[in-house]
Design an enzyme around this catalytic site. Structure first.
Site, PDB file in Angstrom:
ATOM      1  N   THR A  79       0.827  -1.206   0.000  1.00 22.19           N
ATOM      2  CA  THR A  79       0.000   0.000   0.000  1.00 22.19           C
ATOM      3  C   THR A  79       0.862   1.257   0.000  1.00 22.19           C
ATOM      4  O   THR A  79       0.388   2.324  -0.372  1.00 22.19           O
ATOM      5  CB  THR A  79      -0.892   0.036   1.258  1.00 22.19           C
ATOM      6  N   GLU A  87      17.885   2.420  -2.752  1.00 22.82           N
ATOM      7  CA  GLU A  87      17.302   1.132  -3.143  1.00 22.82           C
ATOM      8  C   GLU A  87      16.821   1.205  -4.608  1.00 22.82           C
ATOM      9  O   GLU A  87      17.029   0.283  -5.381  1.00 22.82           O
ATOM     10  CB  GLU A  87      16.132   0.825  -2.191  1.00 22.82           C
ATOM     11  N   ASP A 140       9.853   0.588   4.640  1.00 18.92           N
ATOM     12  CA  ASP A 140      10.945  -0.084   5.356  1.00 18.92           C
ATOM     13  C   ASP A 140      11.931   0.929   5.939  1.00 18.92           C
ATOM     14  O   ASP A 140      12.362   0.817   7.086  1.00 18.92           O
ATOM     15  CB  ASP A 140      11.697  -1.031   4.412  1.00 18.92           C
TER      16      ASP A 140
END
Ligand code: GLA
Length: 369
Positions: A19, A143, A155
């Site tokens: 989400t 990332e 995260d």
């Protein structure tokens, strides 16, 4: 200050999966497993990276020579350093010595833990005074650019903003967040690690993201103001995406729209101490991730289905990006050992593999040691 040591944790997510990049809600918490970075200034412009767990090193001759490395582990670090270089000037080079006890490939964000330890540590050591939200966004960019995963913000946010014994509800549309003490009394959070990590995980992740974007574009043809699936409704989806000709796009969006609503409702369940209702929503999330979003895996389905009617397990679901990793379970404390033993046996019989388990304790986010 010439040398500092910092740590940044891995994370769990109670509910709200896939989400974050759809501007929805997530409910993560930082855990006891951490990446630890010792960072020291150098007298010259070199950067020395050392991964203690792998007994590997990489020397970069100057800050001007930062580029993608053949060493996967180094890219998480280089990716973060590059984000600093875009904003700040490093007065000297530095050494980074890293170790981590966040299980790799278990869906606990071992890479975010490394990125956040490096981001937090460089910011402290060089006194750059970037705030934690900026650091989270830089770690996310690392990332994207150096690991090739178009991840959301959950995260990195959880690793930096985690708070002991609290879960944090993050609204990924405006980045507002609220902490809630996790009061689950006679229950424990237990992760069951399938030990499976599919090589396709990152490409499938990027595909899911692109499928959601396709869904939004179709919705925008009739509802131009809709920017994300957060603002979309099932009614709009039915109206704009034909489930017979575009079943994949339809199902991906259907899952996300439901999961965003479910996460809000589940948070209210937690606040009302209605753990049964919360647990049922975890099972519903798993069904959606497995059947509609299709990021589960037979091993994950096996251990979620095995506890779905177990009265000692309030809720269970696969956690994180998918294609392997862990399930997250809320299990009656007195029965944890029994349930884990039963599942370990079942898993060994059905798959021939060993099921690891971790009992979670919720801890603070990144900090100076
Ligand atoms: C991975 C990503 C997160 C999030 C989850 C799924 O962990 O890094 O941003 O999208 O998958 O919820």
């Amino acid at each position: 200050m010439q040398t500092i040591t910092v740590q940044a944790p891995g994370r769990i997510n109670l509910i709200g999966e896939h989400t974050d990049y759809n501007n929805g809600f997530v409910l993560p918490a930082a855990i006891q497993n951490v990446a630890t970075a010792t960072i020291s200034k150098r007298a010259n412009d070199q950067i020395h990276l050392k991964a203690l767990d792998l007994s590997e090193e990489l020397i970069i001759n100057s800050i001007a020579e930062l580029q993608v490395s053949e060493k996967t582990w180094a890219n998480y670090i280089i990716g973060v350093i590059v984000q600093f270089v875009k904003k700040q000037k490093f007065p000297t080079g530095f050494d980074i010595v890293l170790k981590s006890n966040v299980p790799i490939g278990a869906g606990l964000s071992s890479s975010a833990a490394i990125e956040c330890a490096v981001a937090f540590g460089l910011n402290e050591l060089f006194g750059f005074k970037l705030d934690k939200m900026e650091l989270a966004l830089m770690a996310q960019k690392a990332e994207h650019e150096f690991a090739g995963v178009q991840c959301g913000i959950m995260d990195q946010f959880a690793s930096l903003f985690g708070k002991k014994d609290n879960v944090v509800l993050l609204d990924c549309q405006n980045m507002e967040y609220q902490y809630f003490p996790l009061n689950i009394k006679d229950y424990q959070i237990v992760l069951l690690d399938t030990g499976v990590k599919h090589a396709l995980a990152s490409s499938e992740y990027n595909t899911r993201r692109a499928e959601c974007e396709q869904g939004i574009q179709l919705i925008q043809e009739k509802h131009a103001h809709i920017q994300s699936l957060r603002e979309a409704t099932i009614h709009m989806l039915d109206e704009c995406v034909d489930k017979n000709t575009l079943p994949i796009i339809y199902n991906r969006c259907k899952y996300v729209i439901a999961e965003i609503e479910r996460t809000q409702a589940a948070t209210l369940d937690l606040l009302a101490n209605n753990l049964n209702a919360f647990g049922q929503k975890m099972f519903a999330t798993h069904k959606g991730l497995s059947e509609l979003y299709q990021v589960s895996f037979p091993e994950l389905d096996l251990i979620v289905n095995a506890v779905s009617a177990n009265e000692n397990v309030l809720g269970a679901r696969m956690m994180g990006g998918g294609f392997g990793g862990c399930t997250i379970n809320i299990i009656k404390t007195a029965m944890v050992e029994t349930v884990v033993n039963e599942l370990t046996q079942l898993y060994a019989t059905k798959t021939g593999k060993a099921l690891q388990h971790y009992i979670v304790s919720i801890e603070d986010g990144a900090k100076l040691l």
